[in-house]
Design a protein around this motif. Structure first.
Motif, PDB file in Angstrom:
ATOM      1  N   ASP A 172      40.232  30.416  39.375  1.00  0.00           N
ATOM      2  CA  ASP A 172      40.200  30.983  37.916  1.00  0.00           C
ATOM      3  C   ASP A 172      39.509  29.852  37.118  1.00  0.00           C
ATOM      4  OD1 ASP A 172      40.641  32.153  35.514  1.00  0.00           O
ATOM      5  OD2 ASP A 172      42.915  31.641  35.429  1.00  0.00           O
ATOM      6  N   LEU A 173      38.385  29.947  36.970  1.00  0.00           N
ATOM      7  CA  LEU A 173      37.346  28.765  36.520  1.00  0.00           C
ATOM      8  C   LEU A 173      37.616  28.577  35.109  1.00  0.00           C
ATOM      9  CD1 LEU A 173      34.095  29.548  38.145  1.00  0.00           C
ATOM     10  CD2 LEU A 173      35.799  27.862  39.030  1.00  0.00           C
ATOM     11  N   ASN A 174      37.831  29.777  34.367  1.00  0.00           N
ATOM     12  CA  ASN A 174      37.932  29.770  33.000  1.00  0.00           C
ATOM     13  C   ASN A 174      39.555  29.496  32.373  1.00  0.00           C
ATOM     14  OD1 ASN A 174      38.697  32.522  33.312  1.00  0.00           O
ATOM     15  ND2 ASN A 174      36.970  33.291  31.998  1.00  0.00           N
ATOM     16  N   GLY A 175      40.316  29.555  33.346  1.00  0.00           N
ATOM     17  CA  GLY A 175      41.996  29.539  33.144  1.00  0.00           C
ATOM     18  C   GLY A 175      42.459  30.598  32.288  1.00  0.00           C
ATOM     19  N   ASN A 176      41.960  32.018  32.329  1.00  0.00           N
ATOM     20  CA  ASN A 176      42.493  33.231  31.763  1.00  0.00           C
ATOM     21  C   ASN A 176      43.637  33.909  32.560  1.00  0.00           C
ATOM     22  OD1 ASN A 176      40.698  34.569  33.212  1.00  0.00           O
ATOM     23  ND2 ASN A 176      39.833  35.695  31.615  1.00  0.00           N
ATOM     24  N   ASN A 177      43.807  33.466  33.857  1.00  0.00           N
ATOM     25  CA  ASN A 177      44.598  34.251  34.743  1.00  0.00           C
ATOM     26  C   ASN A 177      44.022  35.468  34.916  1.00  0.00           C
ATOM     27  OD1 ASN A 177      46.397  32.274  35.142  1.00  0.00           O
ATOM     28  ND2 ASN A 177      47.700  32.743  33.202  1.00  0.00           N
ATOM     29  N   VAL A 178      42.865  35.955  35.013  1.00  0.00           N
ATOM     30  CA  VAL A 178      42.226  37.165  35.434  1.00  0.00           C
ATOM     31  C   VAL A 178      41.274  36.585  36.479  1.00  0.00           C
ATOM     32  CG1 VAL A 178      40.983  39.061  34.511  1.00  0.00           C
ATOM     33  CG2 VAL A 178      42.777  38.217  33.372  1.00  0.00           C
ATOM     34  N   LEU A 179      41.046  37.225  37.664  1.00  0.00           N
ATOM     35  CA  LEU A 179      39.835  37.093  38.335  1.00  0.00           C
ATOM     36  C   LEU A 179      38.752  37.633  37.985  1.00  0.00           C
ATOM     37  CD1 LEU A 179      39.185  35.368  41.033  1.00  0.00           C
ATOM     38  CD2 LEU A 179      40.223  37.246  42.315  1.00  0.00           C
ATOM     39  N   GLU A 180      37.890  37.133  37.604  1.00  0.00           N
ATOM     40  CA  GLU A 180      36.384  37.933  36.988  1.00  0.00           C
ATOM     41  C   GLU A 180      35.796  38.010  38.190  1.00  0.00           C
ATOM     42  OE1 GLU A 180      35.671  35.950  33.113  1.00  0.00           O
ATOM     43  OE2 GLU A 180      37.507  36.558  32.387  1.00  0.00           O
ATOM     44  N   GLU A 181      34.456  38.856  37.984  1.00  0.00           N
ATOM     45  CA  GLU A 181      33.284  38.832  38.757  1.00  0.00           C
ATOM     46  C   GLU A 181      32.633  37.539  39.452  1.00  0.00           C
ATOM     47  OE1 GLU A 181      32.369  41.673  40.850  1.00  0.00           O
ATOM     48  OE2 GLU A 181      34.131  42.586  40.021  1.00  0.00           O
ATOM     49  N   ASN A 182      32.568  36.645  38.264  1.00  0.00           N
ATOM     50  CA  ASN A 182      31.932  35.527  38.591  1.00  0.00           C
ATOM     51  C   ASN A 182      32.533  34.492  39.377  1.00  0.00           C
ATOM     52  OD1 ASN A 182      33.147  35.230  36.175  1.00  0.00           O
ATOM     53  ND2 ASN A 182      31.935  33.358  35.793  1.00  0.00           N
ATOM     54  N   GLU A 183      34.044  34.618  39.424  1.00  0.00           N
ATOM     55  CA  GLU A 183      34.918  33.878  39.942  1.00  0.00           C
ATOM     56  C   GLU A 183      35.494  34.231  41.325  1.00  0.00           C
ATOM     57  OE1 GLU A 183      37.378  32.487  35.954  1.00  0.00           O
ATOM     58  OE2 GLU A 183      38.185  34.231  37.129  1.00  0.00           O
ATOM     59  N   ILE A 184      34.961  35.455  41.849  1.00  0.00           N
ATOM     60  CA  ILE A 184      35.222  35.965  43.256  1.00  0.00           C
ATOM     61  C   ILE A 184      34.717  35.202  44.186  1.00  0.00           C
ATOM     62  CG2 ILE A 184      35.053  37.818  44.745  1.00  0.00           C
ATOM     63  CD1 ILE A 184      35.592  39.560  42.455  1.00  0.00           C
ATOM     64  N   GLN A 185      35.322  34.521  45.092  1.00  0.00           N
ATOM     65  CA  GLN A 185      34.526  33.604  46.246  1.00  0.00           C
ATOM     66  C   GLN A 185      34.550  34.455  47.724  1.00  0.00           C
ATOM     67  OE1 GLN A 185      37.163  30.077  45.626  1.00  0.00           O
ATOM     68  NE2 GLN A 185      35.456  28.899  44.501  1.00  0.00           N
ATOM     69  N   GLU A 186      35.657  35.245  47.503  1.00  0.00           N
ATOM     70  CA  GLU A 186      35.917  35.932  48.976  1.00  0.00           C
ATOM     71  C   GLU A 186      36.261  37.244  48.731  1.00  0.00           C
ATOM     72  OE1 GLU A 186      37.703  35.104  53.137  1.00  0.00           O
ATOM     73  OE2 GLU A 186      37.625  33.442  52.156  1.00  0.00           O
ATOM     74  N   THR A 187      35.603  38.166  49.746  1.00  0.00           N
ATOM     75  CA  THR A 187      36.110  39.725  49.459  1.00  0.00           C
ATOM     76  C   THR A 187      36.450  40.328  51.022  1.00  0.00           C
ATOM     77  OG1 THR A 187      34.877  40.095  47.548  1.00  0.00           O
ATOM     78  CG2 THR A 187      35.340  41.951  48.831  1.00  0.00           C
ATOM     79  N   GLU A 188      37.540  40.719  51.085  1.00  0.00           N
ATOM     80  CA  GLU A 188      37.862  41.312  52.503  1.00  0.00           C
ATOM     81  C   GLU A 188      38.408  42.668  52.308  1.00  0.00           C
ATOM     82  OE1 GLU A 188      37.766  39.675  55.499  1.00  0.00           O
ATOM     83  OE2 GLU A 188      36.858  37.849  54.671  1.00  0.00           O
ATOM     84  N   TYR A 189      38.142  43.474  53.514  1.00  0.00           N
ATOM     85  CA  TYR A 189      38.785  44.793  53.602  1.00  0.00           C
ATOM     86  C   TYR A 189      39.665  45.190  54.606  1.00  0.00           C
ATOM     87  CZ  TYR A 189      34.900  45.443  50.279  1.00  0.00           C
ATOM     88  OH  TYR A 189      33.938  45.415  49.230  1.00  0.00           O
ATOM     89  N   ILE A 190      40.856  45.590  54.414  1.00  0.00           N
ATOM     90  CA  ILE A 190      41.873  46.005  55.430  1.00  0.00           C
ATOM     91  C   ILE A 190      41.532  47.543  55.275  1.00  0.00           C
ATOM     92  CG2 ILE A 190      44.084  45.982  56.375  1.00  0.00           C
ATOM     93  CD1 ILE A 190      44.583  43.500  54.768  1.00  0.00           C
ATOM     94  N   CYS A 191      40.915  48.074  56.269  1.00  0.00           N
ATOM     95  CA  CYS A 191      40.673  49.420  56.415  1.00  0.00           C
ATOM     96  C   CYS A 191      41.586  50.314  57.191  1.00  0.00           C
ATOM     97  CB  CYS A 191      39.113  49.751  56.962  1.00  0.00           C
ATOM     98  SG  CYS A 191      38.119  49.003  55.813  1.00  0.00           S
TER      99      CYS A 191
END
Length: 183
Positions: free
Chosen positions: A53-72
Motif C-alpha cells: 500500500d504505497l499511498n497508505g489509503n488501505n486500498v490495493l490500487e492497480e499501480n500497487e499490485i505486485q503479484e496476481t495469482e489464480y486458483i481455478c
C-alpha cells in the motif's frame, strides 16, 4: 554487589538502547475476487492480487499490485451451485433495501440496522455454511465491506467509507451481495 551493579548497568544500557522507536513500514494488502470463466480460468475460480500500500489509503490500487495469482476450478469440476445476488442500497438509519438480481436459492433476507454501518440479514431458511460463501462488491463510496455469517440463518454486513478507517457508515447505493451454496 559487583554482580548486581553490573546487572543493573547492563539493564540500563538495554533500556536506553530501546528508547527510540523505528519508523512504521508500509502495509501489505491482499484482495480476492471471483474470477469468471475466461482467459485466466476456463471454469471460473478465484483471483488473488497482492502488493504494498504505497499511498497508505488501505486500498490495493492497480499501480500497487505486485503479484496476481489464480486458483481455478478444474476443467471437469462440477460448478453445481445455487446463488442469491442482490443490489443493496441504504440511507440514514433505514434498513437496507435491495433489488434481487438472481435467486436460485429461493432465499428471502430480512434486514435490520444494528448500528451505523452494521446490518444483520436474517434468512427465511438455514444455509449449509460448510458449502456456502458470500462475496460483496462495494460501491465507489465504500472502502471495505466486511461479511460474517453469524449462524446458518443470518449474515452481518459492515460498510467502511474511504474517509474513515474502522469507522462504519450509513448511506450508500449499489452494493452487490452474492451468496453461493455449492451442491
Amino acid at each position: 554487589m559487583k554482580k548486581l551493579l553490573l546487572s543493573l548497568s547492563f539493564i540500563t544500557i538495554i533500556l536506553l538502547g530501546c528508547e527510540n522507536e523505528g519508523l512504521d513500514g508500509k502495509n501489505s494488502l491482499i484482495d480476492m475476487t471471483i474470477e469468471n470463466a475466461g482467459e485466466n480460468c476456463s471454469n471460473e475460480g478465484i483471483k488473488i492480487v497482492s502488493g504494498i500500500d504505497l499511498n497508505g489509503n488501505n486500498v490495493l490500487e492497480e499501480n500497487e499490485i505486485q503479484e496476481t495469482e489464480y486458483i481455478c476450478n478444474g476443467n471437469n469440476a462440477s460448478l453445481d451451485f445455487s446463488s442469491y445476488v442482490v443490489k443493496l442500497s441504504q440511507s440514514g438509519t433505514n434498513v437496507p433495501s435491495g433489488i434481487v438480481i438472481k435467486n436460485d436459492l429461493s432465499l428471502t433476507i430480512t434486514w435490520v440496522r444494528e448500528s451505523s454501518g452494521s446490518y444483520l440479514g436474517t434468512f427465511d431458511m438455514p444455509l449449509d455454511l460448510t458449502k456456502t460463501i458470500a462475496t460483496a462488491t462495494p460501491p465507489p463510496s465504500i472502502r471495505n465491506v466486511y461479511l460474517q455469517f453469524v449462524n446458518d440463518n443470518s449474515i452481518r454486513v459492515k460498510t467502511e467509507p474511504y474517509n474513515n478507517i474502522y469507522q462504519f457508515t450509513d448511506t450508500w447505493n449499489d452494493l452487490i451481495l452474492e451468496i453461493k451454496t455449492f451442491n
